[in-house]
Write a protein that holds these residues in place. Structure first.
Motif, PDB file in Angstrom:
ATOM      1  N   ASN A 186     -24.815   2.872 -42.191  1.00  0.00           N
ATOM      2  CA  ASN A 186     -23.545   2.420 -41.640  1.00  0.00           C
ATOM      3  C   ASN A 186     -23.279   3.122 -40.316  1.00  0.00           C
ATOM      4  OD1 ASN A 186     -22.269   0.597 -43.782  1.00  0.00           O
ATOM      5  ND2 ASN A 186     -22.802   2.399 -45.001  1.00  0.00           N
ATOM      6  N   THR A 242     -23.035  -1.193 -46.738  1.00  0.00           N
ATOM      7  CA  THR A 242     -24.173  -0.931 -45.861  1.00  0.00           C
ATOM      8  C   THR A 242     -24.187  -1.964 -44.743  1.00  0.00           C
ATOM      9  OG1 THR A 242     -26.532  -0.324 -45.847  1.00  0.00           O
ATOM     10  CG2 THR A 242     -25.936  -2.312 -47.063  1.00  0.00           C
ATOM     11  N   GLN A 244     -22.427  -1.762 -42.044  1.00  0.00           N
ATOM     12  CA  GLN A 244     -21.078  -1.924 -41.499  1.00  0.00           C
ATOM     13  C   GLN A 244     -20.783  -0.912 -40.390  1.00  0.00           C
ATOM     14  OE1 GLN A 244     -19.381  -4.635 -42.715  1.00  0.00           O
ATOM     15  NE2 GLN A 244     -21.340  -4.852 -43.785  1.00  0.00           N
TER      16      GLN A 244
END
Length: 257
Positions: A186, A242, A244
Motif C-alpha cells: 500500500n 492492498t 491502495q
C-alpha cells in the motif's frame, strides 16, 4: 470481537530515509506501536539521533544501518544485516525521497536521474529485496510513501510528480503480483508537513498562504497525522487492504486543480 489489533509487538520493520523528517517520525511511531525498527539512510549521525529517541522512549529495538539507498548492493546489504541480527522482516517502509524544484524546460539529465534513482528506483530495489524474503517466509507488508503530487498536478516539479505517480502505480502492480504470497503493498500520499525538507519553502508567506487556500482544513499536517495511517496499514487492522493509496492531505486532493 470485531475490533482488530493495531499493535505491532514482536514485528520488525526496515524504514528508509529514517534519519529525519517524515521517515524519523514513522520509525518512532512504529517503535511506539511495539515494532523493532531498522533505520536506513546515508547519514549515520541522523540515524543515531532517531535511534536514541526510540531507545529512550520505547521498549523497541533500533538498528542503525547507514546505506546509500540508490546502490543495490548497499540496499541488499542492509536487509541482510537486519535479517542476520533479528531473523525476520515483517514490514518495509519506502520513505526516502528528494526533490529539485526546476521548471520543466530547465530540467537537466542529471536532475532527472538523481530524482528518479532516489524516489523510484531505490523503492523498487528495496521492495524487490524485501519481496523475495517475504515470499519465502509467509508474507509481509510494504508501505510506499508517495505524495499527493503523484495524484494531483502540483508546482513541485515534473520529475518529482512523475516519480510519485509511478510509485502509486508500482504499489498497485506489486500488490497484484504478490498478493498470492501474502505480501500486502500500500501507499501513503502526504500533502505538506513541516520537515527539514519543507522548512525553507514553508517560510515563504505567500507560498504558505497558497497551500492553506488549497487545503480545506486550512493548515499543514502534523507529523503524527502521517504516522497514524502508516501504523494502521502495518497492523492487522489493514489485513484486507492492498494496492491502495491513502491521501493524507487535509482534503487538498478533493479540489480539481
Amino acid at each position: 470481537m470485531y475490533l482488530p489489533t493495531f499493535t505491532l509487538e514482536g514485528r520488525t520493520a526496515l524504514v528508509t530515509g529514517a534519519g529525519r523528517g517524515i521517515g524519523r517520525a514513522i520509525a518512532i511511531g512504529l517503535a511506539e506501536a511495539g515494532c523493532n525498527v531498522a533505520l536506513v539512510s546515508r547519514t549515520q549521525a541522523d540515524l543515531e539521533e532517531t535511534a536514541d529517541i526510540i531507545r529512550q522512549n520505547t521498549k523497541a529495538q533500533a538498528y542503525v544501518i547507514p546505506a546509500d539507498i540508490t546502490d543495490r548492493k548497499q540496499i541488499e546489504g542492509a536487509f541482510e544485516q537486519l535479517i542476520t541480527e533479528t531473523g525476520r522482516l515483517d514490514l518495509l517502509v519506502n520513505n526516502a525521497g528528494m526533490n529539485i524544484r526546476t521548471p520543466a524546460l530547465e530540467v537537466t539529465d542529471d536532475q532527472w536521474e538523481t530524482i528518479v534513482q532516489t524516489n523510484l528506483k531505490s523503492a523498487f530495489i528495496a521492495s524487490q529485496t524485501a519481496g523475495r524474503y517475504m515470499k519465502e517466509h509467509g508474507g509481509g507488508k510494504i508501505i510506499n510513501i508517495s505524495s499527493v503530487g503523484g495524484h494531483t498536478a502540483l508546482r513541485t516539479g515534473v520529475v518529482y510528480g512523475s516519480t510519485k505517480a509511478a510509485l502509486i502505480q508500482m504499489t498497485k502492480v506489486l500488490a497484484l503480483e504478490w498478493g498470492k504470497y501474502g505480501i500486502l503493498v500500500n501507499a501513503i500520499g502526504p500533502w505538506y508537513f513541516r520537515t527539514p525538507l519543507t522548512e525553507k519553502i514553508l517560510s515563504d508567506e505567500q507560498y504558505m498562504q497558497d497551500i492553506l487556500d488549497r487545503t480545506p482544513l486550512k493548515r499543514i499536517g502534523d507529523l503524527k497525522e502521517v504516522v497514524g495511517p502508516v501504523v494502521f496499514l502495518a497492523s492487522d487492522a489493514a489485513n484486507y487492504m492492498t494496492g491502495q493509496t491513502l491521501l493524507v492531505d487535509g482534503g487538498m486532493s478533493i479540489y480539481g486543480f
